[in-house]
Write a protein that holds these residues in place. Structure first.
Motif, PDB file in Angstrom:
ATOM      1  N   GLY A   1       9.228  52.958  65.995  1.00 27.38           N
ATOM      2  CA  GLY A   1      10.589  53.205  65.563  1.00 27.38           C
ATOM      3  C   GLY A   1      10.968  54.666  65.660  1.00 27.38           C
ATOM      4  O   GLY A   1      10.350  55.451  66.386  1.00 27.38           O
ATOM      5  N   GLU A   2      11.976  55.044  64.904  1.00 32.99           N
ATOM      6  CA  GLU A   2      12.573  56.369  65.056  1.00 32.99           C
ATOM      7  C   GLU A   2      11.643  57.505  64.670  1.00 32.99           C
ATOM      8  O   GLU A   2      11.864  58.648  65.065  1.00 32.99           O
ATOM      9  N   VAL A   3      10.582  57.229  63.918  1.00 27.80           N
ATOM     10  CA  VAL A   3       9.637  58.290  63.571  1.00 27.80           C
ATOM     11  C   VAL A   3       8.895  58.775  64.810  1.00 27.80           C
ATOM     12  O   VAL A   3       8.347  59.889  64.832  1.00 27.80           O
ATOM     13  N   ALA A   4       8.890  57.940  65.867  1.00 29.65           N
ATOM     14  CA  ALA A   4       8.220  58.296  67.112  1.00 29.65           C
ATOM     15  C   ALA A   4       9.162  58.179  68.301  1.00 29.65           C
ATOM     16  O   ALA A   4       8.715  58.156  69.450  1.00 29.65           O
ATOM     17  N   ASP A   5      10.467  58.116  68.039  1.00 21.90           N
ATOM     18  CA  ASP A   5      11.443  57.882  69.099  1.00 21.90           C
ATOM     19  C   ASP A   5      12.641  58.815  68.956  1.00 21.90           C
ATOM     20  O   ASP A   5      13.611  58.495  68.275  1.00 21.90           O
ATOM     21  N   PRO A   6      12.606  59.978  69.605  1.00 23.11           N
ATOM     22  CA  PRO A   6      13.739  60.894  69.530  1.00 23.11           C
ATOM     23  C   PRO A   6      14.853  60.574  70.517  1.00 23.11           C
ATOM     24  O   PRO A   6      15.864  61.275  70.565  1.00 23.11           O
ATOM     25  N   HIS A   7      14.698  59.517  71.308  1.00 25.92           N
ATOM     26  CA  HIS A   7      15.625  59.262  72.407  1.00 25.92           C
ATOM     27  C   HIS A   7      16.601  58.114  72.141  1.00 25.92           C
ATOM     28  O   HIS A   7      17.814  58.294  72.215  1.00 25.92           O
ATOM     29  N   PHE A   8      16.102  56.910  71.830  1.00 27.94           N
ATOM     30  CA  PHE A   8      16.961  55.733  71.794  1.00 27.94           C
ATOM     31  C   PHE A   8      17.548  55.466  70.417  1.00 27.94           C
ATOM     32  O   PHE A   8      18.745  55.250  70.266  1.00 27.94           O
ATOM     33  N   ARG A   9      16.686  55.410  69.406  1.00 22.55           N
ATOM     34  CA  ARG A   9      17.133  55.241  68.021  1.00 22.55           C
ATOM     35  C   ARG A   9      18.048  54.030  67.847  1.00 22.55           C
ATOM     36  O   ARG A   9      19.118  54.129  67.259  1.00 22.55           O
ATOM     37  N   GLN A  10      17.606  52.887  68.357  1.00 27.68           N
ATOM     38  CA  GLN A  10      18.358  51.647  68.214  1.00 27.68           C
ATOM     39  C   GLN A  10      17.530  50.621  67.446  1.00 27.68           C
ATOM     40  O   GLN A  10      16.297  50.663  67.466  1.00 27.68           O
ATOM     41  N   VAL A  11      18.200  49.687  66.791  1.00 30.99           N
ATOM     42  CA  VAL A  11      17.492  48.655  66.037  1.00 30.99           C
ATOM     43  C   VAL A  11      16.582  47.856  66.960  1.00 30.99           C
ATOM     44  O   VAL A  11      15.422  47.579  66.641  1.00 30.99           O
ATOM     45  N   VAL A  12      17.104  47.495  68.122  1.00 33.51           N
ATOM     46  CA  VAL A  12      16.336  46.638  69.028  1.00 33.51           C
ATOM     47  C   VAL A  12      15.113  47.361  69.588  1.00 33.51           C
ATOM     48  O   VAL A  12      14.037  46.756  69.717  1.00 33.51           O
ATOM     49  N   THR A  13      15.233  48.637  69.907  1.00 32.12           N
ATOM     50  CA  THR A  13      14.072  49.360  70.426  1.00 32.12           C
ATOM     51  C   THR A  13      13.048  49.606  69.327  1.00 32.12           C
ATOM     52  O   THR A  13      11.843  49.551  69.562  1.00 32.12           O
ATOM     53  N   SER A  14      13.519  49.859  68.112  1.00 31.30           N
ATOM     54  CA  SER A  14      12.593  50.060  67.001  1.00 31.30           C
ATOM     55  C   SER A  14      11.814  48.782  66.711  1.00 31.30           C
ATOM     56  O   SER A  14      10.606  48.813  66.475  1.00 31.30           O
ATOM     57  N   ALA A  15      12.513  47.648  66.734  1.00 35.75           N
ATOM     58  CA  ALA A  15      11.841  46.372  66.498  1.00 35.75           C
ATOM     59  C   ALA A  15      10.797  46.112  67.574  1.00 35.75           C
ATOM     60  O   ALA A  15       9.682  45.647  67.278  1.00 35.75           O
ATOM     61  N   GLY A  16      11.129  46.424  68.820  1.00 36.55           N
ATOM     62  CA  GLY A  16      10.170  46.241  69.907  1.00 36.55           C
ATOM     63  C   GLY A  16       8.944  47.120  69.751  1.00 36.55           C
ATOM     64  O   GLY A  16       7.813  46.674  69.987  1.00 36.55           O
ATOM     65  N   MET A  17       9.157  48.361  69.335  1.00 33.37           N
ATOM     66  CA  MET A  17       8.037  49.264  69.122  1.00 33.37           C
ATOM     67  C   MET A  17       7.149  48.771  67.980  1.00 33.37           C
ATOM     68  O   MET A  17       5.925  48.867  68.043  1.00 33.37           O
ATOM     69  N   GLY A  18       7.781  48.223  66.944  1.00 40.11           N
ATOM     70  CA  GLY A  18       7.008  47.697  65.830  1.00 40.11           C
ATOM     71  C   GLY A  18       6.137  46.528  66.242  1.00 40.11           C
ATOM     72  O   GLY A  18       4.960  46.435  65.858  1.00 40.11           O
ATOM     73  N   ALA A  19       6.704  45.646  67.056  1.00 37.64           N
ATOM     74  CA  ALA A  19       5.932  44.503  67.556  1.00 37.64           C
ATOM     75  C   ALA A  19       4.759  44.980  68.403  1.00 37.64           C
ATOM     76  O   ALA A  19       3.624  44.493  68.266  1.00 37.64           O
ATOM     77  N   ALA A  20       5.020  45.951  69.281  1.00 39.47           N
ATOM     78  CA  ALA A  20       3.957  46.472  70.148  1.00 39.47           C
ATOM     79  C   ALA A  20       2.846  47.120  69.328  1.00 39.47           C
ATOM     80  O   ALA A  20       1.657  46.942  69.611  1.00 39.47           O
ATOM     81  N   ALA A  21       3.228  47.880  68.309  1.00 30.84           N
ATOM     82  CA  ALA A  21       2.228  48.538  67.462  1.00 30.84           C
ATOM     83  C   ALA A  21       1.343  47.513  66.768  1.00 30.84           C
ATOM     84  O   ALA A  21       0.120  47.677  66.693  1.00 30.84           O
ATOM     85  N   ALA A  22       1.952  46.440  66.258  1.00 30.21           N
ATOM     86  CA  ALA A  22       1.176  45.420  65.564  1.00 30.21           C
ATOM     87  C   ALA A  22       0.238  44.686  66.510  1.00 30.21           C
ATOM     88  O   ALA A  22      -0.920  44.406  66.168  1.00 30.21           O
ATOM     89  N   ILE A  23       0.725  44.360  67.705  1.00 32.83           N
ATOM     90  CA  ILE A  23      -0.120  43.676  68.694  1.00 32.83           C
ATOM     91  C   ILE A  23      -1.343  44.520  69.010  1.00 32.83           C
ATOM     92  O   ILE A  23      -2.475  44.026  69.068  1.00 32.83           O
ATOM     93  N   GLN A  24      -1.118  45.812  69.199  1.00 33.65           N
ATOM     94  CA  GLN A  24      -2.237  46.690  69.523  1.00 33.65           C
ATOM     95  C   GLN A  24      -3.178  46.864  68.338  1.00 33.65           C
ATOM     96  O   GLN A  24      -4.402  46.931  68.499  1.00 33.65           O
TER      97      GLN A  24
END
Length: 323
Positions: free
Chosen positions: A290-313
């Motif tokens: 999410g936005e703590v690691a994303d200075p570029h997009f800062r959107q709900v959908v991109t944050s949710a995607g990053m959260g899913a990816a982090a959990a999978i990993q």
């Protein structure tokens, strides 16, 4: 909502037994998305909500660009849905705030306002807060004409006049976006030249809907139920005046919520947590999304995607380490 509290459970945070498999710090789209994926993998993640349940998205009156909601959805409502969905699969929500972390040893140690946690993996989703002008009327009229996201709220200013504060890339990008809806966009900048890239400057100068006011700051936001005008002051002449406007968009930067991770994790020059393509931080077993690691997009959908990816990993990490 599941009414669960770690004080009533045989949890590692309560009695020093086995550590949590996963602790999620932050309850915005990234945090609850990570919790959902981890819960479905039967990791029983614990989510520390922090001060704002639902994150910055929960402060947005209406979100119309999140997939699956053709009529839009309220920010707080979407946050509630995220929470309920994660809890349905066994995620535990704790209304608590992390105050100190020790990521130098494993299991990781996280202190909060009301206790202490140990966890084999940690997903950091603490977000970033938009910088405020800290002027009268700003806080009171946030969501009623004062906004920090044109992509989120621009639609509500269709055929209206708006003011944008800032002079960097974000300010010009958002101002250009606002011209799709607003009849006029006035950019107010405290200097006499912009800090944005030349391409954006050229586009802004060529857009007939955009005007500039230089060497000027906004000193007050005026309005009862919604923004009606802003007071401004020229920094060189000290002349004060007012501008009628339907909206005030503030783009003077974001500050990531990474204070407690300084010295523990690699941060970039802006204070954002550095992650690789797998959301892995500089510490093995610790992920950020999410936005703590994303200075570029800062959107709900991109944050949710990053959260899913982090959990999978993180799930893969737990399996590989036999945790």
């Amino acid at each position: 909502m599941l009414d669960l509290n770690l004080s009533n459970l045989s949890s590692p945070s309560a009695n020093g037994d086995e550590p949590l498999k996963m602790l999620v710090i932050g309850s915005g789209p990234a945090g609850f998305s990570a919790a959902l994926y981890a819960a479905r993998a039967e990791l029983a993640p614990v989510v520390l909500t922090g001060m704002e349940l639902g994150g910055q998205a929960a402060l947005t009156h209406m979100i119309e660009n999140y997939p699956g909601f053709p009529e839009g959805v309220g920010g707080s409502e979407l946050g509630d849905l995220f929470q309920k969905q994660a809890e349905r699969f066994g995620s535990i929500t704790e209304f608590d705030t992390a105050t100190e972390v020790d990521l130098t040893k494993h299991p990781f140690q996280i202190k909060t306002e009301s206790g202490e946690y140990q966890a084999n993996t940690v997903i950091i989703a603490t977000g970033a807060r938009p910088n405020h002008l800290n002027i009268p009327g700003e806080e009171e009229l946030t969501g009623r004409g004062v906004s920090y996201c044109a992509t989120c709220d621009g639609w509500f200013f269709k055929d209206k006049k708006v003011v944008v504060v800032g002079g960097g890339d974000s300010a010009l990008e958002e101002a250009l976006y606002l011209t799709r809806h607003a009849t006029s966009v006035t950019i107010i900048h405290r200097r006499d030249e912009l800090r944005a890239g030349q391409i954006l400057i050229t586009r802004a100068n060529e857009n007939p809907k955009i005007d500039f006011i230089w060497d000027t700051v906004v000193t007050d936001v005026v309005g009862d139920e919604k923004v009606a005008s802003v007071k401004i002051k020229n920094l060189k002449t000290e002349e004060e005046s007012a501008i009628e406007t339907d909206g005030l968009f503030i783009f003077i930067g974001h500050t990531p919520n990474t204070d407690i991770f300084d010295g523990q994790l690699a941060l970039d020059d802006g204070g954002y947590i550095v992650v690789d393509g797998l959301m892995q931080t500089s510490v093995e077993g610790v992920y950020a999304a999410g936005e703590v690691a994303d200075p570029h997009f800062r959107q709900v959908v991109t944050s949710a995607g990053m959260g899913a990816a982090a959990a999978i990993q993180a799930v893969r990490y737990i399996e590989e380490k036999g945790l």
